[in-house]
Write an enzyme that holds these catalytic residues in place. Structure first.
Site, PDB file in Angstrom:
ATOM      1  N   ASP A  30     -47.326  78.985  -1.544  1.00 25.96           N
ATOM      2  CA  ASP A  30     -46.654  79.649  -2.665  1.00 25.96           C
ATOM      3  C   ASP A  30     -45.485  80.508  -2.194  1.00 25.96           C
ATOM      4  OD1 ASP A  30     -46.958  80.708  -5.588  1.00 25.96           O
ATOM      5  OD2 ASP A  30     -46.901  82.540  -4.387  1.00 25.96           O
TER       6      ASP A  30
ATOM      7  N   GLU B  31     -43.577  75.597  -1.618  1.00 29.90           N
ATOM      8  CA  GLU B  31     -42.766  75.903  -2.797  1.00 29.90           C
ATOM      9  C   GLU B  31     -41.561  76.740  -2.401  1.00 29.90           C
ATOM     10  OE1 GLU B  31     -43.085  78.253  -7.054  1.00 29.90           O
ATOM     11  OE2 GLU B  31     -43.563  79.218  -5.164  1.00 29.90           O
TER      12      GLU B  31
HETATM   13  C1  GLC Z   1     -44.896  81.135  -7.391  1.00 27.57           C
HETATM   14  C2  GLC Z   1     -45.866  80.629  -8.426  1.00 27.57           C
HETATM   15  C3  GLC Z   1     -45.807  81.539  -9.621  1.00 27.57           C
HETATM   16  C4  GLC Z   1     -46.208  82.911  -9.206  1.00 27.57           C
HETATM   17  C5  GLC Z   1     -45.325  83.403  -8.047  1.00 27.57           C
HETATM   18  C6  GLC Z   1     -45.902  84.611  -7.404  1.00 27.57           C
HETATM   19  O1  GLC Z   1     -43.588  81.002  -7.796  1.00 27.57           O
HETATM   20  O2  GLC Z   1     -45.614  79.302  -8.738  1.00 27.57           O
HETATM   21  O3  GLC Z   1     -46.621  81.086 -10.656  1.00 27.57           O
HETATM   22  O4  GLC Z   1     -46.098  83.792 -10.275  1.00 27.57           O
HETATM   23  O5  GLC Z   1     -45.209  82.441  -7.038  1.00 27.57           O
HETATM   24  O6  GLC Z   1     -47.035  84.313  -6.651  1.00 27.57           O
END
Ligand code: GLC
Length: 603
Positions: A251, A316
């Site tokens: 993440d 991500e």
């Molecule tokens: C990422 C996740 C999102 C979350 C953020 C903080 O972007 O996809 O849903 O709020 O990280 O962890």
């Protein structure tokens, strides 16, 4: 010899010749058959050689909204386990679960207070092991969400860090104020902003320091310059790998490190139309994302995951394509198996700029920038973005599933996209998402992520069959009476049916190994050709416009005259393109938003 005899002899000779010919032909045919067999075997081998994640669809489950087994109104692990057959029949290969760890749920699981336990809302470790078994028994992999950038402010580490209890004192990014005003009020170190709006610095009276939070104040950033933190997070990874999980989605990776000097301001974003100084996009983030040390941490995780057999790492990163590609690493220093390809989300926030040409450009952008030997992936939706049907049009649901499933690489499908679920209007009073709430009742609709997080629509029962509760954490879409799994299961043609056929089709070697070409690209239409050695070729044609379009797919191309329709969008009901029909490729009509897949021999 009489004339008669002569004729007879000639006839005999001819017959003999013909027989020889047939023999020769037969031999030739046999040879060819052997070739094909050999080739087929070769192709099968080609498939076997690949790691599982290259031949799998990754399916994202948002656990709060998939299936509620307890009647709490919130989904849980046993609920997901009860849908294992559905997932197998859908033809996906891996299920990625958004966070299920212990959490006060300020950001619905992305604020973790214990990295090695399950939140009671979702179940417990025993339920998790059961889910893992159920999935593995069906040859489905399980991928967990690894959230390294921050913890919950209720995590034991943070509570102790506030009190300066060692070894936790420097587990987070703590800084002294930049100064004080006349009344003794502390100024934050810099102008850094939270992704969810407002200052990224939060003052703690008890410690007399600010801590950094790039997301909510309830999500303090860990200090990755502290080796003890690095070890803690690796231990968390090991805990789940030892338990048998097949990989992680990492993440918010680009936020892992910040510049060492926290007192330097970030500049104002150039060409930005954002005039809210508290909105994240107001600044250009030169000091708080994509810092070089991020890649060192990622390399450590890569090495750790590689200690286990067949495990997988996707990350991500919302960044421009050049920056994103760095997260692949290269041949000698591999990092992630892939960073998510968000181009289909970023480029197509609405239908306005969706054209045949722009779709080709987006595909090319990823393919040409990807480092040598790396594997592509395609993401069309997730829990942070509006759903495909609402963002781009419900007529495009099948065509876009065709696109991501049939391009080279690994597709990622967000739960419900296989049945074409739509965003749900959530009133201000019902709003749950902290990002939405931070923008207030006037602006929340633009930012709230709730609309795309509503209950999975299993059937036409109350709460769409998701939960027996009186009320669910977010309401199910009112369209559940007609748009649901059960109805689509029974219908002759449905999004679900198309998706299942697609997941079957993409197992063919042509899609796994084949080349990619664009024989025809216009304002409205894109034609995508996949071909591999002597295997059948496939042509996916998509009409991105909202109206009927007729195209000549042969003009200026080397495509054959005729193709057989394999699959088409449910929006098309004409006899001409009924699956199984042979169609003149010089004259194909697609209804608005339609995708059609043709098959033909080698091209
Ligand atoms: C990422 C996740 C999102 C979350 C953020 C903080 O972007 O996809 O849903 O709020 O990280 O962890």
């Amino acid at each position: 010899m009489t004339k008669e005899e002569e004729e007879k002899e000639e006839e005999q000779q001819q017959q003999q010749e013909q027989e020889e010919m047939t023999k020769e032909e037969e031999e030739q045919q046999q040879e060819q058959e052997e070739m094909t067999k050999e080739e087929e075997e070769e192709e099968e081998e080609d498939l076997e050689e690949l790691p599982w994640w290259k031949t799998s669809i990754v399916y994202q489950v948002y656990p709060r909204s998939f299936m509620d087994s307890t009647g709490s109104g919130v989904g849980d692990l046993l609920g997901i386990a009860s849908k294992a057959d559905y997932l197998r029949d859908l033809g996906v290969g891996a299920v990625w679960l958004s966070p299920v760890f212990t959490s006060p749920m300020a950001d619905f699981g992305y604020d973790i207070s214990n990295f090695t336990d399950i939140d009671p809302v979702f179940g417990d470790l025993q339920d998790f092991d059961f889910l893992l078994e159920e999935m593995h028994a069906r040859d489905l992999k399980v991928i967990l969400d690894f959230v390294p950038n921050h913890t919950s402010d209720q995590h034991e580490w943070f509570l102790k860090s506030v009190r300066r209890e060692d070894p936790y004192t420097h587990y987070y990014v703590w800084e002294d104020p930049a100064g004080y005003n006349a009344s003794g009020h502390p100024f934050p170190p810099s102008n850094w902003l939270s992704v969810f709006r407002g200052s990224a610095w939060e003052w703690v009276e008890e410690r007399q320091q600010f801590y950094l939070h790039q997301f909510l104040a309830e999500q303090p950033d860990l200090n990755f310059r502290n080796p003890a933190v690095r070890e803690e997070m690796k231990d968390a990874m090991r805990f789940w790998l030892d338990r048998g999980v097949d990989g992680f989605r990492v993440d918010a990776l680009k936020f892992l490190f910040e510049a060492r000097n926290a007192y330097e301001d970030e500049p104002r974003a150039q060409d930005s139309d954002v005039d809210d100084p508290l909105q994240y996009e107001f600044l250009e983030h030169t000091l708080t994302v994509d810092q070089p040390e991020t890649f060192e941490a990622l390399a450590e995780w890569r090495a750790l995951v590689a200690e286990y057999e067949g495990r997988f790492l996707m990350v991500e990163v919302y960044a421009d394509v050049n920056e994103t590609m760095k997260y692949y690493g290269n041949e000698s220093h591999p990092l992630a198996d892939f960073p998510f390809n968000f181009l289909l989300i970023d480029s197509f926030q609405s239908r306005d700029n969706l054209t045949g040409e722009s779709v080709m450009d987006v595909i090319d952008e990823w393919m040409t920038n990807m480092p040598e030997g790396k594997w592509p992936n395609w993401v069309i939706g997730n829990h942070d973005n509006s759903r495909v049907a609402s963002r781009l049009g419900s007529d495009l649901v099948d065509a876009l599933n065709m696109l991501i499933l049939l391009l080279p690489g690994t597709p990622v499908t967000y739960y419900g996209e296989e049945i074409g679920m739509e965003d749900v209007f959530i009133s201000w009073e019902e709003t749950q998402d902290p990002r939405g709430l931070n923008f207030g009742p006037e602006r929340y609709l633009e930012f709230s992520r709730d609309p795309a997080r509503t209950p999975m629509q299993w059937g036409d029962e109350p709460n769409a069959g998701f939960s027996p509760a009186n009320a669910t954490w977010l309401p199910a879409n009112a369209n559940l009476t007609s748009l649901n799994v059960a109805t689509q299961d029974e219908a002759e043609a449905s999004h679900l049916g198309v998706y299942r056929q697609l997941s079957e089709l993409r197992r063919e070697v042509t899609f796994v190994r084949g080349d990619l070409a664009f024989p025809l690209v216009t304002e409205e239409v894109i034609a995508i050709l996949r071909s591999y050695k002597r295997a059948p070729s496939y042509l996916l044609v998509i009409n991105t416009s909202e109206y009927d379009v007729t195209v000549d797919l042969q003009q200026g191309t080397t495509l054959p005259e005729v193709g057989t329709v394999v699959l088409r969008s449910v929006t098309d009901t004409s006899d001409a393109t009924m699956p199984g029909s042979k169609v003149q490729l010089s004259n194909v009509t697609l209804v608005g938003g339609e995708g059609i897949i043709f098959q033909f021999g080698q091209v």
